[in-house]
Design an enzyme around this catalytic site. Structure first.
Site, short mmCIF file in Angstrom:
data_model
loop_
_atom_site.label_atom_id
_atom_site.label_comp_id
_atom_site.label_asym_id
_atom_site.label_seq_id
_atom_site.Cartn_x
_atom_site.Cartn_y
_atom_site.Cartn_z
CG ASP A 67 -9.62 45.18 39.41
OD1 ASP A 67 -10.68 45.23 40.05
OD2 ASP A 67 -8.85 44.21 39.46
CG ASP A 136 -1.23 35.95 37.56
OD1 ASP A 136 -1.79 36.46 38.56
OD2 ASP A 136 -1.38 36.38 36.41
CG HIS A 138 -3.74 39.16 39.20
ND1 HIS A 138 -4.09 38.17 38.30
CD2 HIS A 138 -4.87 39.40 39.90
CE1 HIS A 138 -5.35 37.84 38.46
NE2 HIS A 138 -5.84 38.56 39.44
CD GLU A 143 -2.70 39.44 34.95
OE1 GLU A 143 -2.15 38.82 35.87
OE2 GLU A 143 -3.74 39.04 34.39
#
Ligand code: GLP
Length: 236
Positions: A67, A136, A138, A143
Site C-alpha cells: 500500500d 481494527d 485491517h 479497512e
C-alpha cells in the site's frame, strides 16, 4: 493456520526473517509481498544482517508492497516507498527497479490499482506475503467494510487508523486521509502468508481475526480461508 506465540519482538523478528530467508534461498527469484508499519522493522533489520553476513542474496528478488498513502511521493519521509528504501532496499542488494510500491500520486488511483494488479499477475503472483495487522483488523489498508474488495483500489482511511498512524507524523492533521492498497485477491493468491503482530494491544484483534467469524468487518479474518498462513505474535 500455524499460530506461533513468542515472548519478545526480537524472537518475532528473527523467526520472520528466517522464513523470508528460507523463501529466498529456496527460490532466488522469489516475488515477496512486503509490508510497512512498525511491526516489520525488526525483520528488515535481521534480513539486512543476513545480507551483510553474506548469507542472503537479494539480487534476483522482486518485491511488491501492499500500500501507499495518497498524495505522498517517494521523497516524503512518511511515504511507504521512503520507508522501504530506508528500512530494507537501500541496505541490501535488491535491484531498485525490481521493487514496486503502488503510487499514491497517480492522477487516477483506480487505474493505478488496475495496473498494479496486472503487474503482480505478470510477475507470476506473490510467493510470500508479509502482513501486519491494524488494531481494527485491517491488512494493507483494507479497512473494515460491508464487503471485501478484490482489486488494488483507493480507500478512505478509518479514523482509528489515522489516529494510530499519527505517531509517525508531526500531527494527526498531517496524516493523509486516503491511500491505495492491494486488495484481497493478490493477498489471498499469495502462495504463503506470514502475518506478524507484537504487543498485548494486538491480542484481541488477532483472536477476532483468526478465531472469530469470517467477515469484512474484520478484514484479516479472510485469511482463515488461506491454506498456508503463519501468524507470529510476540507478547512484548
Ligand atoms: C499500517 C499499514 C499496515 C500495517 C498497519 C499496522 O496502517 N498500512 O500494512 O499492517 O499499519 O502497523 P503497525 O505494525 O505499526 O502496528
Amino acid at each position: 493456520m500455524n499460530f506461533i506465540t513468542v515472548k519478545t519482538y526480537e524472537e518475532l523478528s528473527e523467526k520472520t526473517a528466517k522464513l523470508i530467508a528460507a523463501q529466498i534461498t529456496g527460490k532466488p527469484d522469489s516475488v515477496l509481498g512486503l509490508a510497512t508499519g512498525s511491526s516489520p522493522v525488526g525483520t528488515y533489520d535481521k534480513l539486512t544482517e543476513y545480507f551483510n553476513n553474506g548469507e542472503l542474496d537479494f539480487s534476483t528478488v522482486t518485491s511488491v508492497n501492499l500500500d501507499e498513502y495518497a498524495g505522498l511521493d517517494g521523497s516524503h519521509n512518511q511515504s511507504y516507498r521512503y520507508f522501504m528504501n530506508k528500512n530494507l532496499f537501500d541496505r541490501v542488494n535488491i535491484k531498485k527497479e525490481n521493487t514496486y510500491v503502488p503510487s499514491g500520486c497517480a492522477d487516477d488511483l483506480v487505474e493505478e490499482g488496475k495496473a498494479y494488479d496486472t503487474l503482480i499477475k505478470k510477475l507470476g503472483g506473490i510467493d510470500l506475503q508479509l502482513l501486519g495487522i491494524g488494531l481494527d483488523g485491517h491488512i494493507g489498508f483494507n479497512e473494515p467494510d460491508e464487503f471485501f474488495t478484490a482489486e488494488t483500489h483507493p480507500v478512505s482511511l478509518d479514523p482509528s487508523t489515522i489516529k494510530a498512524n499519527a505517531r509517525f507524523f508531526e500531527s494527526e492533521a498531517d496524516v493523509p486521509t486516503k491511500a491505495i492498497t492491494m486488495g484481497m485477491m493478490s493477498i489471498m493468491q499469495a502462495r504463503k502468508i506470514v502475518l506478524i503482530a507484537n504487543g498485548q494491544a494486538k491480542k484481541e484483534i488477532l483472536e477476532k481475526a483468526f478465531y472469530g467469524p469470517i467477515t469484512p468487518l474484520v478484514p484479516a479474518s479472510i485469511l482463515q480461508l488461506h491454506a498456508d498462513v503463519t501468524v507470529i505474535f510476540s507478547e512484548n
